[in-house]
Design a protein around this motif. Structure first.
Motif, PDB file in Angstrom:
ATOM      1  N   THR A   1      47.244  36.191  33.286  1.00  0.00           N
ATOM      2  CA  THR A   1      46.405  36.289  33.232  1.00  0.00           C
ATOM      3  C   THR A   1      45.160  36.516  33.770  1.00  0.00           C
ATOM      4  O   THR A   1      45.638  36.735  35.463  1.00  0.00           O
ATOM      5  N   ASP A   2      43.897  35.804  34.656  1.00  0.00           N
ATOM      6  CA  ASP A   2      42.888  36.606  34.746  1.00  0.00           C
ATOM      7  C   ASP A   2      42.355  35.386  35.260  1.00  0.00           C
ATOM      8  O   ASP A   2      42.064  34.224  34.648  1.00  0.00           O
ATOM      9  N   GLY A   3      43.225  35.218  36.889  1.00  0.00           N
ATOM     10  CA  GLY A   3      42.888  33.399  37.336  1.00  0.00           C
ATOM     11  C   GLY A   3      43.224  32.085  36.491  1.00  0.00           C
ATOM     12  O   GLY A   3      42.195  31.392  36.720  1.00  0.00           O
ATOM     13  N   LYS A   4      44.146  31.918  35.838  1.00  0.00           N
ATOM     14  CA  LYS A   4      45.265  31.432  34.926  1.00  0.00           C
ATOM     15  C   LYS A   4      43.900  30.752  33.083  1.00  0.00           C
ATOM     16  O   LYS A   4      44.424  29.769  33.328  1.00  0.00           O
ATOM     17  N   LYS A   5      43.360  32.010  33.111  1.00  0.00           N
ATOM     18  CA  LYS A   5      42.323  31.524  32.092  1.00  0.00           C
ATOM     19  C   LYS A   5      43.711  31.984  30.322  1.00  0.00           C
ATOM     20  O   LYS A   5      43.291  33.150  30.624  1.00  0.00           O
ATOM     21  N   TYR A   6      43.968  31.345  29.985  1.00  0.00           N
ATOM     22  CA  TYR A   6      44.805  31.720  29.149  1.00  0.00           C
ATOM     23  C   TYR A   6      44.247  32.669  27.598  1.00  0.00           C
ATOM     24  O   TYR A   6      42.428  32.273  27.496  1.00  0.00           O
ATOM     25  N   PHE A   7      44.314  33.952  27.316  1.00  0.00           N
ATOM     26  CA  PHE A   7      44.165  34.293  26.303  1.00  0.00           C
ATOM     27  C   PHE A   7      43.232  35.430  26.435  1.00  0.00           C
ATOM     28  O   PHE A   7      42.484  36.355  26.450  1.00  0.00           O
ATOM     29  N   THR A   8      43.859  35.537  28.658  1.00  0.00           N
ATOM     30  CA  THR A   8      43.270  37.226  28.936  1.00  0.00           C
ATOM     31  C   THR A   8      44.015  37.954  29.813  1.00  0.00           C
ATOM     32  O   THR A   8      45.411  36.813  29.477  1.00  0.00           O
ATOM     33  N   TRP A   9      43.638  38.622  30.478  1.00  0.00           N
ATOM     34  CA  TRP A   9      44.462  39.621  31.597  1.00  0.00           C
ATOM     35  C   TRP A   9      43.948  39.351  32.248  1.00  0.00           C
ATOM     36  O   TRP A   9      43.277  39.976  32.705  1.00  0.00           O
ATOM     37  N   ASP A  10      45.424  40.431  33.365  1.00  0.00           N
ATOM     38  CA  ASP A  10      44.945  40.580  34.986  1.00  0.00           C
ATOM     39  C   ASP A  10      43.864  41.631  34.860  1.00  0.00           C
ATOM     40  O   ASP A  10      44.926  42.381  34.197  1.00  0.00           O
ATOM     41  N   SER A  11      43.465  42.307  35.160  1.00  0.00           N
ATOM     42  CA  SER A  11      43.387  44.082  34.573  1.00  0.00           C
ATOM     43  C   SER A  11      43.304  44.468  35.895  1.00  0.00           C
ATOM     44  O   SER A  11      43.586  46.219  35.077  1.00  0.00           O
ATOM     45  N   THR A  12      43.381  44.286  36.697  1.00  0.00           N
ATOM     46  CA  THR A  12      44.565  44.461  37.557  1.00  0.00           C
ATOM     47  C   THR A  12      46.562  45.160  37.499  1.00  0.00           C
ATOM     48  O   THR A  12      46.988  46.467  37.250  1.00  0.00           O
ATOM     49  N   LYS A  13      46.865  44.690  37.159  1.00  0.00           N
ATOM     50  CA  LYS A  13      47.648  44.117  37.158  1.00  0.00           C
ATOM     51  C   LYS A  13      48.929  44.462  35.811  1.00  0.00           C
ATOM     52  O   LYS A  13      49.605  45.521  35.399  1.00  0.00           O
ATOM     53  N   PHE A  14      47.769  44.544  34.723  1.00  0.00           N
ATOM     54  CA  PHE A  14      47.839  44.834  33.272  1.00  0.00           C
ATOM     55  C   PHE A  14      46.701  45.172  32.504  1.00  0.00           C
ATOM     56  O   PHE A  14      46.059  45.008  32.098  1.00  0.00           O
ATOM     57  N   PRO A  15      46.272  45.837  33.287  1.00  0.00           N
ATOM     58  CA  PRO A  15      45.049  47.051  32.635  1.00  0.00           C
ATOM     59  C   PRO A  15      45.028  47.093  31.217  1.00  0.00           C
ATOM     60  O   PRO A  15      43.663  48.073  30.324  1.00  0.00           O
ATOM     61  N   ASN A  16      46.255  48.327  30.191  1.00  0.00           N
ATOM     62  CA  ASN A  16      46.220  48.349  29.159  1.00  0.00           C
ATOM     63  C   ASN A  16      47.665  47.187  28.560  1.00  0.00           C
ATOM     64  O   ASN A  16      48.406  48.100  28.074  1.00  0.00           O
ATOM     65  N   PRO A  17      47.111  46.402  28.011  1.00  0.00           N
ATOM     66  CA  PRO A  17      48.534  45.587  27.586  1.00  0.00           C
ATOM     67  C   PRO A  17      48.770  45.762  26.388  1.00  0.00           C
ATOM     68  O   PRO A  17      49.725  45.255  25.915  1.00  0.00           O
ATOM     69  N   GLU A  18      47.768  46.173  25.488  1.00  0.00           N
ATOM     70  CA  GLU A  18      48.388  46.298  23.871  1.00  0.00           C
ATOM     71  C   GLU A  18      49.330  48.098  23.618  1.00  0.00           C
ATOM     72  O   GLU A  18      50.105  47.914  23.302  1.00  0.00           O
ATOM     73  N   ASP A  19      48.913  48.767  25.030  1.00  0.00           N
ATOM     74  CA  ASP A  19      49.709  50.106  24.598  1.00  0.00           C
ATOM     75  C   ASP A  19      51.135  49.311  25.932  1.00  0.00           C
ATOM     76  O   ASP A  19      52.169  50.138  25.522  1.00  0.00           O
ATOM     77  N   MET A  20      50.840  48.248  26.559  1.00  0.00           N
ATOM     78  CA  MET A  20      52.325  48.577  26.798  1.00  0.00           C
ATOM     79  C   MET A  20      52.711  47.488  26.008  1.00  0.00           C
ATOM     80  O   MET A  20      54.819  47.805  25.751  1.00  0.00           O
ATOM     81  N   GLN A  21      52.318  46.450  24.469  1.00  0.00           N
ATOM     82  CA  GLN A  21      52.891  45.482  24.048  1.00  0.00           C
ATOM     83  C   GLN A  21      53.209  47.161  22.430  1.00  0.00           C
ATOM     84  O   GLN A  21      54.281  47.267  22.157  1.00  0.00           O
ATOM     85  N   LYS A  22      52.426  47.811  22.573  1.00  0.00           N
ATOM     86  CA  LYS A  22      53.594  49.280  21.463  1.00  0.00           C
ATOM     87  C   LYS A  22      54.143  49.843  22.056  1.00  0.00           C
ATOM     88  O   LYS A  22      55.009  50.790  20.958  1.00  0.00           O
ATOM     89  N   SER A  23      54.542  50.022  23.606  1.00  0.00           N
ATOM     90  CA  SER A  23      55.886  50.647  24.094  1.00  0.00           C
ATOM     91  C   SER A  23      57.215  49.904  24.069  1.00  0.00           C
ATOM     92  O   SER A  23      57.736  50.529  23.139  1.00  0.00           O
ATOM     93  N   LEU A  24      56.885  48.656  24.151  1.00  0.00           N
ATOM     94  CA  LEU A  24      57.631  48.139  23.839  1.00  0.00           C
ATOM     95  C   LEU A  24      58.571  48.048  21.954  1.00  0.00           C
ATOM     96  O   LEU A  24      59.646  48.143  21.643  1.00  0.00           O
TER      97      LEU A  24
END
Length: 947
Positions: free
Chosen positions: A435-458
């Motif tokens: 997450t972005d600073g332990k804020k749920y429903f968010t993503w750390d944009s540096t570590k996980f910049p493309n979360p949708e693509d990551m999930q679609k790949s899985l």
């Protein structure tokens, strides 16, 4: 994950946090953070009640009998307080007792949303009355209400099975005003003032107590502390409504073992609490919990099963407040059996378990289930709180997790390594660091910049992802969830009606008030794809820390005088808070799919009814043999209490398992309902391919065995979703008259057909296995050797051996073409393993649907019944008819216990031409293998064996 520290994970505090983890990991759980009974005033007050001096009598002229229900008032002779009570006989072998204040000063919390419907009352009940009380006769049962003192007894086939208040420990602390006498000796705040408050009530129906009474009871200092305010460590509980506890005793004549009331890291058969603390039910975040301990843990289900060879009964105490349960083994004589003394011969004594239940607030609302056998009780309980939900198929496959997979590259690497080493898995998990600073429903944009693509790949490989979403919300004006919750008044309040704030992973946090149904709906809407940026339909959810965990709160949880929707204090609703969060999340995933797809949500906290919303796990365990061993009774206890979708983190959350322990844990967990590997952020990486090659191969085999048996597991989940009941189960539930199984918890059954004896000791070279059943055959699934029960056998076990046996008389479906995840095996063919009993018979079932949607509720399923009898193996529709079609066919049949070689085997079916089949017979092991019957698994067909 653990949560003892009042810190958030940032670079400045990282070193301090690691140091704290190391210190606490060495020392184990800090008991001083959690109350004992002596730290709880209401626990002490209830425990100090003298037996056989009950002041509660039924008011004779208040009694009303309507069909199967008796309504009456109960009067406390000590202070004239009145209670309103009903006892009702319910259909399907159940009864219910409710006791409330007659005219309460404040409303008392009554648990909602746990029962799936109001239970139907029994018909054809006959009532009789005499000077002592009232008797209701229904079918083979009797309910006897004694008036003075109040007591209820239930008989089945003229045998007493449950007595209520037979020891006279009932207690109901009516709400009252603080007494303010003019006399100096009884000023507010003095100990004598508290004495008066305990024994007086200024409600409309209770007369004032003589002020001189304060002098008579002034010496009882210890009993009078904590009535209107209570302090634990540095935390003060204001108790604005004063003392309000309720308690009642229940005795089980003829019984030596009781089970259930999870969650505790303790034995399956519950222990006597005489001389120690009672079992406690209070959802708490307990770091690296100790074993063989009645301390409260993450979940609470106030359900108890009492069992003996002649009967089984269940008790469900429907109260969401902190609850303690005393258990004592006893001998029942005339004084206990009272008017049932004629049941005993001379000075004969019978075993008896006495229990004493008391909760901090609420009402007395208790259900009784009369069996007569364990599986009957499970079905009766499920008719109240609901059976387990039917999970999507991927949810019962293997899950890979740790705190934390670092970034998208780490995710890609882990995913590809499973494929590289030919190890199947279905779900990859991300903990709080995504997450972005332990804020749920968010993503750390540096570590996980493309979360949708990551999930679609899985998802392209048939796999899913799970992210963590906890109920604490970071207080940050720039955080949309916090803004909405603040502006719309969705947070829990403190005692002063301001927003309740505490510390959790994000730092300063507040908690959504899930008691409010509107807030639950709002929370559910957060899982819509538009409201959860970066999410996809292949993303599922993990609710952690939902006890709720509050790092700087009393006992690491929320203050009891915090306020919820409806004016209820947190003390009233504590144990149900996590269930409501779990429910809201599951509802959100269902709504996200347009109400078409089944959800998967893992929750740490749970209560009765949580089985309807998802899975749970046993929390922050440790990489030790003791924690591996205790996982068996813990999961069985949770399953007995109606929540079968449970597991323990493979390898232990804390510390680093050696390779032997990790291998044994994989072998064990592969035969448990929820199968997830998880580890603390400061543990060494332990993915299977990091093991020595030989050990990796053993782990791979364990995981592949789980995948081969997925059709069997899925069928069991279907069966449990229809009528309730267990999936893994103690031996006594299937062999209820075999007393040698009653305290056994080191082996268990999966359904009724597979017996598993995990190896939970280091360097084990052999193990003893008990095989139950009178003249029942058990086949070792590895080498097909057979044994006859009941008997104990000794078996050699190398590291690659975990003893598993198939029961003679069963048919187990498998899929033996193992692929990288369960969805890719969907249309693969089946193998049936037919284990014959001594009559050369066997029976089994197979349930099939699409594995993910709710279409099964519209008839899109197939339930097949397989029968081997008179040398014919047949497939016919099961007890429920569906019209689901599949491309899967029957690839192979393995028959165990075939004494002679057939001369011919042929197949005929609805959609197949009659023809001969090829087969191979192993005379030494009495094993017959039939190759390629090539009939559709959901068609009607017969396979004939000629001799």
């Amino acid at each position: 994950m653990q949560s003892l520290f009042f810190l958030c994970l940032n670079s400045k505090l990282r070193l301090l946090l690691v140091t704290a983890i190391v210190i606490i990991a060495v020392n184990g759980v800090d008991r001083s953070n959690f109350k004992t009974c002596n730290d709880s005033s209401f626990c002490k007050r209830n425990r100090e009640i003298s037996p056989n001096q009950s002041p509660y009598n039924v008011v004779d002229d208040s009694i009303s009998i309507q069909g199967s229900k008796i309504s009456f008032d109960i009067k406390n002779q000590a202070n004239d307080a009145l209670l309103a009570a009903t006892v009702a006989v319910l259909r399907n072998g159940k009864a219910r007792l409710r006791i409330k204040e007659k005219n309460p000063m404040y409303p008392r919390y009554e648990v909602e949303d746990i029962l799936i419907k109001e239970p139907d009352e029994e018909t054809g009940v006959l009532a009789n009355r005499d000077d002592q009380g009232i008797q209701l006769n229904f079918r083979d049962k009797q309910l006897i209400l004694t008036l003075k003192p109040f007591r209820i007894d239930f008989l089945v086939n003229n045998t007493l099975v449950i007595s209520v208040n037979s020891r006279g420990l009932m207690n109901f602390e009516n709400y009252r005003k603080k007494h303010k006498p003019a006399d100096e000796s009884t000023k507010e705040g003095s100990e004598n003032s508290e004495a008066v408050n305990q024994v007086s009530s200024e409600t409309e129906d209770v007369p004032a107590v003589d002020e001189n009474l304060a002098d008579k009871v002034g010496q009882r200092d210890e009993e009078l502390k904590g009535l209107w305010e209570e302090t634990f460590k540095s935390h003060s509980d204001s108790k604005p409504k004063g003392p309000s506890s309720v308690g009642l005793d229940f005795s089980f004549p003829g019984v030596e073992h009781v089970y259930g009331i999870p969650e505790h890291a303790d034995s399956l058969a519950l222990k006597s609490t005489s001389g120690g603390d009672p079992y406690r039910l209070y959802n708490l975040d307990v770091f690296e919990y100790e074993i063989d301990n009645p301390m409260a843990l993450y979940g609470s289900i106030p359900f108890m099963l009492a069992h003996c060879a002649k009967s089984t009964v269940g008790l469900f105490w429907m109260n969401a407040a902190e609850t303690w349960i005393d258990i004592d083994s006893n001998k029942a004589k005339d004084s206990i059996l009272s008017r049932f003394a004629s049941m005993l011969k001379g000075n004969e004594e019978m075993p008896q378990i006495d229990t004493h239940w008391f909760s901090e607030s609420g009402i007395i609302d208790v259900f009784f289930m009369f069996g007569p056998r364990p599986n009957d009780v499970f079905e009766q309980y499920a008719s109240l709180t609901g059976p387990t939900y039917l999970p999507p198929l991927f949810a019962i496959a293997y899950h890979q997790s740790r705190w934390n997979y670092n970034d998208e590259e780490d995710v890609r690497s882990v995913d590809s390594k499973f494929d590289e080493h030919d190890i199947p898995y279905d779900v990859l998990w991300l903990d709080i660091e995504h997450t972005d600073g332990k804020k749920y429903f968010t993503w750390d944009s540096t570590k996980f910049p493309n979360p949708e693509d990551m999930q679609k790949s899985l998802a392209a490989k048939g796999r899913k992802m799970v992210t963590i979403v906890d109920p604490h919300i970071k207080r940050d004006s720039g955080y949309g969830i916090d803004q909405d919750a603040s502006n719309q008044g969705r947070y829990v309040k403190n005692k002063d009606d301001n927003v309740y704030e505490g510390w959790c992973w994000p730092g300063s946090s507040s908690w959504i008030d899930f008691i409010n149904p509107e807030h639950r709906d709002w929370w559910a809407s957060r899982f819509n794809l538009d409201n959860y940026p970066g999410s996809t339909n292949s993303l599922f959810i993990w609710n952690d820390m939902n006890e709720p965990s509050v790092f700087n709160g009393p006992e690491i949880t929320m203050h009891k005088d915090a306020k919820h929707f409806g004016g209820w204090e947190h003390r009233d609703v504590h144990n149900i808070f996590g269930l409501y969060a779990h429910k809201a999340t599951a509802d959100g995933l269902i709504a996200r799919s347009g109400f078409k797809e089944r959800p998967f949500v893992l929750s740490r906290a749970f209560f009765a009814g949580s089985q309807r919303f998802g899975a749970i796990w046993t929390g922050d365990n440790t990489a030790s043999w003791e924690h591996l061993k205790i996982s068996l009774p813990m999961i069985m206890s949770i399953s007995i209490a109606g929540l079968p979708f449970a597991g323990a983190d493979v390898g232990g959350f804390f510390k680093n398992p050696d390779e032997e322990l990790l291998v044994r844990w994989y072998q064990t967990a592969s035969y448990q309902p929820f199968f997830r590997a998880h580890a603390h952020i400061d543990t060494r990486r332990r993915e299977p391919w990091l093991l020595a090659e030989a050990n990796m191969n053993i782990v791979r085999d364990a995981i592949r065995t789980r995948y081969a048996l997925l059709p069997f597991w899925y069928t069991l989940f279907y069966q449990a979703s229809v009528k309730g009941g267990t999936i893994i189960r103690p031996l006594f539930t299937e062999y209820p008259e075999d007393v040698s199984t009653f305290a056994m918890s080191d082996e268990y059954l999966i359904g009724s057909d597979l017996l598993v004896k995990p190896i939970t000791d280091a360097s084990a070279s052999s193990t003893s296995i008990y095989l139950p059943g009178n003249n029942e055959l058990w086949y070792d699934i590895e080498n097909y050797k057979w044994f006859t029960g009941p008997r104990s056998i000794s078996m050699s076990v190398s590291l690659n051996k975990i003893p598993v046996f198939q029961r003679g008389g069963s048919i187990v479906p498998r899929k033996e073409r193992i692929r990288r995840c369960s969805s890719l095996m969907y249309d693969d063919p089946y193998t049936l393993t037919v284990a014959l009993n001594r009559k050369a018979q066997a029976l089994g079932q197979l349930y099939i649907d699409d594995g993910h949607s709710f279409d099964y509720s519209k008839g899109e399923f197939s339930l097949r019944k397989f029968t081997y009898e008179d040398n014919v193996l047949s497939s016919r529709p099961g007890s429920a008819y569906g019209n689901y079609k599949t491309n899967s066919w029957l690839e192979k049949i393995v028959v165990l216990g075939m004494k002679n070689k057939p001369s011919k085997i042929s197949v005929s079916g609805k959609n197949s031409t009659p023809r001969k089949l090829k087969f191979k017979y192993d005379r030494e092991n009495r094993r017959l293998t039939v190759k390629k019957p090539e009939v559709n698994i959901v068609d009607d067909w017969e396979i004939n064996f000629k001799f």
